[in-house]
Structures are given as structure tokens and as C-alpha cells.
Design a protein around this motif. Structure first.
Motif, short mmCIF file in Angstrom:
data_model
loop_
_atom_site.label_atom_id
_atom_site.label_comp_id
_atom_site.label_asym_id
_atom_site.label_seq_id
_atom_site.Cartn_x
_atom_site.Cartn_y
_atom_site.Cartn_z
N PRO A 1 19.68 -22.67 -12.72
CA PRO A 1 20.62 -23.35 -11.81
C PRO A 1 19.92 -24.19 -10.75
N GLU A 2 18.63 -23.90 -10.52
CA GLU A 2 17.88 -24.66 -9.50
C GLU A 2 17.68 -26.12 -9.89
N ARG A 3 18.01 -26.44 -11.12
CA ARG A 3 17.88 -27.84 -11.55
C ARG A 3 18.93 -28.74 -10.90
N VAL A 4 19.94 -28.12 -10.32
CA VAL A 4 20.99 -28.89 -9.65
C VAL A 4 21.04 -28.46 -8.19
N GLU A 5 21.14 -29.42 -7.29
CA GLU A 5 21.15 -29.05 -5.87
C GLU A 5 21.98 -30.04 -5.05
N MET A 6 22.40 -29.55 -3.89
CA MET A 6 23.14 -30.39 -2.94
C MET A 6 22.33 -30.49 -1.65
N PHE A 7 22.23 -31.70 -1.09
CA PHE A 7 21.52 -31.89 0.18
C PHE A 7 22.41 -32.67 1.15
N PRO B 1 35.20 -17.52 -20.90
CA PRO B 1 33.76 -17.71 -20.67
C PRO B 1 33.16 -18.56 -21.80
N LEU B 2 32.18 -19.38 -21.43
CA LEU B 2 31.57 -20.29 -22.42
C LEU B 2 31.02 -19.54 -23.63
N ASN B 3 30.41 -18.39 -23.37
CA ASN B 3 29.81 -17.64 -24.49
C ASN B 3 30.84 -17.25 -25.54
N GLU B 4 32.04 -16.92 -25.05
CA GLU B 4 33.10 -16.53 -25.98
C GLU B 4 33.51 -17.72 -26.86
N ILE B 5 33.61 -18.89 -26.22
CA ILE B 5 34.00 -20.10 -26.98
C ILE B 5 32.87 -20.51 -27.93
N LEU B 6 31.63 -20.38 -27.43
CA LEU B 6 30.48 -20.72 -28.28
C LEU B 6 30.43 -19.83 -29.51
N ASP B 7 30.80 -18.57 -29.33
CA ASP B 7 30.81 -17.64 -30.45
C ASP B 7 31.86 -18.04 -31.48
N MET B 8 33.01 -18.51 -31.00
CA MET B 8 34.07 -18.94 -31.93
C MET B 8 33.60 -20.08 -32.83
N VAL B 9 32.82 -21.00 -32.24
CA VAL B 9 32.45 -22.22 -32.99
C VAL B 9 31.01 -22.17 -33.51
N LYS B 10 30.45 -20.97 -33.57
CA LYS B 10 29.01 -20.86 -33.88
C LYS B 10 28.65 -21.42 -35.26
N ARG B 11 29.60 -21.42 -36.19
CA ARG B 11 29.29 -21.92 -37.54
C ARG B 11 29.74 -23.37 -37.74
N VAL C 1 28.83 -28.80 -7.08
CA VAL C 1 27.44 -28.45 -7.42
C VAL C 1 27.34 -26.95 -7.71
N GLU C 2 28.04 -26.16 -6.90
CA GLU C 2 28.03 -24.70 -7.12
C GLU C 2 28.62 -24.36 -8.49
N TYR C 3 29.70 -25.06 -8.85
CA TYR C 3 30.34 -24.83 -10.14
C TYR C 3 29.35 -25.13 -11.27
N VAL C 4 28.64 -26.26 -11.12
CA VAL C 4 27.69 -26.66 -12.17
C VAL C 4 26.54 -25.65 -12.25
N LYS C 5 26.12 -25.14 -11.11
CA LYS C 5 25.07 -24.11 -11.11
C LYS C 5 25.52 -22.91 -11.94
N LYS C 6 26.77 -22.49 -11.73
CA LYS C 6 27.30 -21.34 -12.49
C LYS C 6 27.35 -21.67 -13.98
N THR C 7 27.79 -22.89 -14.29
CA THR C 7 27.87 -23.29 -15.71
C THR C 7 26.49 -23.29 -16.33
N LEU C 8 25.51 -23.82 -15.62
CA LEU C 8 24.14 -23.85 -16.16
C LEU C 8 23.63 -22.43 -16.40
N THR C 9 23.95 -21.53 -15.49
CA THR C 9 23.53 -20.13 -15.66
C THR C 9 24.13 -19.57 -16.95
N GLU C 10 25.43 -19.87 -17.16
CA GLU C 10 26.10 -19.41 -18.38
C GLU C 10 25.42 -19.97 -19.64
N LEU C 11 24.90 -21.19 -19.49
CA LEU C 11 24.28 -21.87 -20.63
C LEU C 11 22.81 -21.51 -20.80
#
Lengths: 224, 140
Positions: free
Chosen positions: B100-106, A8-18, B86-96
Motif C-alpha cells: 500500500p506504500e506505493r500510493v500516498e497523499m501529501f 471482497p476481491l478475493n471472493e470475486i477472483l476465485d469465481m473467475v479464476k478459470r 487514497v486510503e481506499y486504494v491502499k486497502k484495495t492494493l493490500t487486498e491485491l
């Protein structure tokens, strides 16, 4: 091939946080084939990390590189000149990669970006399944090419057990009972009697039970 | 005088449908927001995850992919692949921590000029409501 999943991204982000500057290094071997640690995935991870850190107001410089393989010292030597230019190196290879890198460059920190999961293959696009447990003593000749060590939840050599339910394993409806497949194949080939022979208890010393393993091929060893 | 927020949207448009629909919208004198910057692609199957993420990284407030109607892709399944990306990027954006609504498919056809304009208006409105991308806020 060795199959892996990205952490998961959060895990990797935590590794490189510093860190202010990192190198994300992929591998053109197994992890490229299973779409986890090749060029594309290195770019995606690097970009994702940069986005996250931009949001946090603590930008991260991320360089990208993909090595031929991370499990061979000759390819690892390619980053010799630049490896210390970074606060840390994130490896997208299987668990072998960061360890080989770490051994080659003891002065640097190496973090794994993937979870190495199993030896397997792609059964269809985007789906990989385990096929080999790397037990060190192959026994699939008893089972017509199907491996109960890797594919039976209990690694039974004389199955099936009572948990076989209409071709599925009791642990999950998504897991096939490999013993169901073995028996069906024997029936189809008219060789069910093969299963009357009890397969002897397996010596697990060649598996992890014997400790870390090493393979030595005298004819290939150079310089003594 | 208060400053009006004008988002930047990137639209990846298939040359066989959405891009042609944009042409038609122009011919029909339909107006749509100038916030949308169009990138023509030979098929939405050409749009990769990294293209969408790079747009976000480079401070686009919204990104969308506009491909052919499902079942009508010139290359059989490019639009279906794009939808999954697009679905993958939505999930990635959520993680970040990005909406996710910033990305969409039409999906639309080349005959749907008014629909192209409608999508551009709807997406621009959606992004205006969400506000500037958190990436952009981090930039400043």
C-alpha cells in the motif's frame, strides 16, 4: 432502495479464476445510488481484477457495461448479441440482476459481485441504514412512520423489551432502539395512550414465511 | 554493467498548490528525480479511485496525490476527499497483494517548492526500496 456491499476481491477472483475473458455488468438502479454497482464501481472492479491477474501472470480481459436496470428483461436484452463472447459475466447488481440474467441466458455463467444487504436509505454521505424488511404487510401506521419490524432487533410490535438501554439496543451501542424513538415520538405528540392498544400478532405469510412472493397487476399485464 | 532500476511515479498535483510548488522548485533550481511524471489537476478532489488504480494497472511503480494543506483547499474539501480515496486504494492494493506504500497523499502549499522536491525524492527512494511494481513483474 436496495442496498448492497461489494464482495471482497478475493471472493470475486476465485469465481473467475478459470476465465480468460469476462464481462462486468453494472446496473443504473439502486446499486448506482448506493455506490456499489454503477459505472464507477464497474470500472474499479474491472481494473482491480485486471491488476490481480496481471500480478498472477494470467491476464484477464475484462469488458465493462452498465445496464439501465438488470431487473427488467427489456434492458437485459441489450447484451443478447455479446453475452456468449465471454467465459463468464460478473453482475454488480443486487441479487435480482444475476438471476434475471441467468434466466435470460441459460447458456452463460453469471456471478454476483455484491452482497445484497437490505432495503434502506442514506442517512448521510457514505452511511446507509435499513428501514424496510419487505414483510409484505406494512404496519408503520401504528408507529407513526417508524418500523419496528425492520428496525427492532426482535421485530417487536409491542415493545420495547428489557434490552433498551438509553436509546440504544442491547445488541450494539451503534444500533438505536427504535422502540425508544417510537415512545419518545408518542410522548412529544401527546399520544402515548396509543401504545395501550396491543398490536395484534402479525401474519407473516406475506413475508418470506409464505414462500417466494409474486406481485400481479392485472391492469398492467399484456398479451393475456 | 548492472542495470539500475528506475521506477516510474505518477504525481497528481493540484494547480493551486503542488503544481505551483513544482514551478517554484524549478525557479529555485531545486532538483528532484525525473522519475516523477506530473499530472496537473484543477483540485485533488478531481482525482478519483479509478485514476489511481489505472496508473497502477498501467505499470506505475508508485502514485501520489499532492494537494493543498488541510483547511486551505480552493474548493473547500477536495483534498480531504482525495485523502479518503487514497486510503481506499491502499486497502484495495493490500487486498491485491501490492504494497500500500506505493500510493500516498501529501499536503503542501504553493510556497513550498523545497517540500515539493523533498516529497519527490522521498517517494522515489521509497519506491526504489520496494522495487518494481508486481504488476510490472507480471507484465514481463
Amino acid at each position: 432502495m436496495i442496498v448492497a456491499d461489494r464482495k471482497p476481491l478475493n471472493e470475486i477472483l476465485d469465481m473467475v479464476k478459470r476465465c480468460n475473458r469476462i464481462l462486468v455488468v453494472g446496473c443504473k438502479g439502486c446499486v448506482t445510488v448506493c455506490n456499489v454497482g454503477g459505472l464507477k464501481e464497474v470500472q474499479i472492479l474491472a481494473t482491480s481484477l485486471k491488476i490481480a491477474r496481471k500480478i498472477g501472470g494470467f491476464p484477464l480481459v475484462v469488458d465493462e457495461m452498465v445496464l439501465e436496470r438488470q431487473c427488467d428483461t427489456e434492458y437485459i436484452a441489450i447484451i443478447k448479441e455479446t453475452v456468449t463472447d465471454y467465459d463468464a459475466v460478473v453482475s454488480m447488481a443486487c441479487g435480482v440482476g444475476p438471476q434475471f440474467l441467468s434466466e435470460a441466458y441459460p447458456e452463460q455463467k453469471f456471478y454476483p459481485a455484491v452482497n445484497t444487504t437490505f432495503f434502506g436509505g442514506a442517512v448521510s454521505h457514505g452511511i446507509w441504514e435499513e428501514r424496510c424488511a419487505g414483510c409484505g404487510t406494512c404496519v408503520i401506521h401504528y408507529f407513526d412512520g417508524l418500523c419496528p419490524v425492520a428496525r427492532c432487533s426482535k421485530s417487536l410490535l409491542n415493545g420495547p423489551c428489557g434490552g433498551s438501554d438509553h436509546g440504544k439496543c442491547e445488541i450494539s451501542r451503534e444500533v438505536d432502539c427504535i422502540w425508544d424513538k417510537i415512545v419518545r415520538k408518542k410522548v412529544e405528540q401527546g399520544r402515548l395512550d396509543d401504545l395501550l392498544d396491543v398490536v395484534p400478532a402479525k401474519n407473516w405469510q406475506s413475508a418470506r414465511d409464505g414462500g417466494p412472493r409474486r406481485s400481479r397487476r392485472e391492469e398492467l399485464i399484456q398479451n393475456g | 554493467m548492472s542495470e539500475v532500476y528506475e521506477p516510474t511515479l505518477i504525481a497528481f498535483c493540484c494547480k493551486y498548490c503542488a503544481y505551483a510548488a513544482a514551478d517554484l522548485a524549478g525557479s529555485m533550481r531545486l532538483s528532484y528525480p525525473s522519475n516523477v511524471k506530473i499530472t496537473q489537476v484543477p483540485c485533488t478532489g478531481r482525482v478519483d479511485i479509478i485514476h489511481l488504480l489505472k496508473a497502477i494497472e498501467n505499470s506505475a511503480d508508485g502514485v501520489y496525490v499532492a494537494g493543498c494543506m488541510e483547511g486551505d483547499c480552493h474548493f473547500v474539501s477536495g483534498n480531504l476527499k482525495a485523502r479518503k480515496r487514497v486510503e481506499y486504494v491502499k486497502k484495495t492494493l493490500t487486498e491485491l497483494g501490492i504494497e500500500p506504500e506505493r500510493v500516498e497523499m501529501f499536503n503542501l502549499s504553493s510556497a513550498m517548492g523545497p517540500r515539493f522536491a523533498e516529497i519527490a525524492i522521498d517517494m522515489t527512494d521509497r519506491i526504489k526500496k520496494l522495487g518494481p511494481s508486481p504488476v510490472k513483474r507480471g507484465d514481463t
